[in-house]
Design an enzyme around this catalytic site. Structure first.
Site, PDB file in Angstrom:
ATOM      1  CB  CYS A  28      -0.953  -0.044   1.188  1.00 48.33           C
ATOM      2  SG  CYS A  28      -2.386   1.000   0.977  1.00 48.33           S
ATOM      3  CG  HIS A  67      -3.098  -3.421   4.454  1.00 46.12           C
ATOM      4  ND1 HIS A  67      -1.889  -2.924   4.830  1.00 46.12           N
ATOM      5  CD2 HIS A  67      -3.746  -2.415   3.802  1.00 46.12           C
ATOM      6  CE1 HIS A  67      -1.786  -1.656   4.441  1.00 46.12           C
ATOM      7  NE2 HIS A  67      -2.902  -1.320   3.814  1.00 46.12           N
TER       8      HIS A  67
HETATM    9  N1  GLN Z   1      -2.061   6.710   2.640  1.00 44.41           N
HETATM   10  C1  GLN Z   1      -2.172   5.875   1.451  1.00 44.41           C
HETATM   11  C2  GLN Z   1      -3.610   5.875   0.889  1.00 44.41           C
HETATM   12  O1  GLN Z   1      -4.526   6.228   1.594  1.00 44.41           O
HETATM   13  C3  GLN Z   1      -1.770   4.457   1.783  1.00 44.41           C
HETATM   14  C4  GLN Z   1      -2.724   3.785   2.790  1.00 44.41           C
HETATM   15  C5  GLN Z   1      -2.197   2.455   3.302  1.00 44.41           C
HETATM   16  O2  GLN Z   1      -0.999   2.224   3.342  1.00 44.41           O
HETATM   17  N2  GLN Z   1      -3.146   1.575   3.736  1.00 44.41           N
HETATM   18  O3  GLN Z   1      -3.797   5.480  -0.258  1.00 44.41           O
END
Ligand code: GLN
Length: 249
Positions: free
Chosen positions: A93, A198
């Protein structure tokens, strides 16, 4: 044999227990008599990317991504050459987004990325949240073809688009993936893998953990192949989720 695994920015990029990916990699090494040498490193710490076998970057909020960008940019040349030399990298992510050209937040502000992956990310007003099932690209099936899917959980506002010279990890069968529009999820470039999954990703996707380990060992040129493990429990956990989610389609 030892494998050097680095968890970069564990204090900043660790959403949804992404450190569980390090635990999974280390366990799958130990179960095979391979000694995992785990190094955690964050802002300002010296790193030898060429001495690493696997580099891991977890997920993070926009705020944390902004906090680490300067530090990450200073590492770009060394990391780029290690990647061109076959360093295995897994970015989840936010960690994935930072390997690309930029991440434009909902505010319109752009967080610069390393530009190592020909991908870019533009945040949308609606967050992409929920379970995901991905049908893996054939070229990624690696050593353990008992699994042909990836399963995980996504929560991101960023929508990532792939350019030239990179390939997706596979086709979205359930959920959004990279951007919720092109039915693609994740990216591969050389031995670099990015994904929105995740979970943490690797415990329920042991085949993907083994693909990373296999690539790292092959890069060492030792010719050692990974010993098969008894993945019955992992396979059960994986299949329960895949069946449950695909029944909803
Ligand atoms: N901040 C980034 C987004 O909102 C990554 C989020 C994350 O790592 N879950 O896309």
């Amino acid at each position: 044999m030892k494998l050097n695994i680095c968890h970069l920015y564990p204090d900043l990029l660790d959403l949804y227990g992404d450190r569980g990916n390090i635990i999974a990699l280390a366990s799958r090494c130990r179960w095979r008599g391979i000694e995992p040498v785990i190094r955690q490193a964050s802002l300002g710490e010296d790193l030898d990317f060429m001495g690493m076998d696997i580099l891991f970057l977890g997920g993070g909020s926009d705020r944390e991504q902004g906090l680490l960008v300067q530090d990450l940019m200073q590492r770009e040349m060394e990391l780029r050459s290690a990647i061109e030399n076959g360093l295995v990298v897994l970015g989840i992510c936010g960690g994935y987004q930072m390997l690309g050209k930029f991440y434009q937040m909902v505010s319109g502000e752009k967080i610069q990325g390393l530009g190592i992956l020909d991908v870019w990310t533009i945040a949308g007003a609606k967050r992409l949240i929920g379970n995901v099932v991905v049908e893996l690209d054939e070229r990624l099936l690696g050593v353990n073809t008992k699994f042909r899917t990836l399963v995980g959980f996504e929560n991101h506002s960023g929508k990532t688009y792939l350019g030239e010279g990179v390939m997706p990890l596979g086709k979205v069968m359930f959920g959004n993936g990279n951007n919720g529009a092109d039915s693609e999820e994740g990216v591969r470039y050389r031995n670099v893998f990015g994904t929105y999954l995740h979970g943490p990703l690797l415990p329920k996707n042991p085949h993907f953990a083994d693909l990373l380990l296999e690539l790292a060992i092959l890069r060492r040129g030792t010719g050692t192949r990974l010993m098969e493990l008894d993945d019955r429990l992992e396979k059960l956990a994986h299949e329960v989720m895949v069946k449950r989610l695909l029944k909803q389609t």
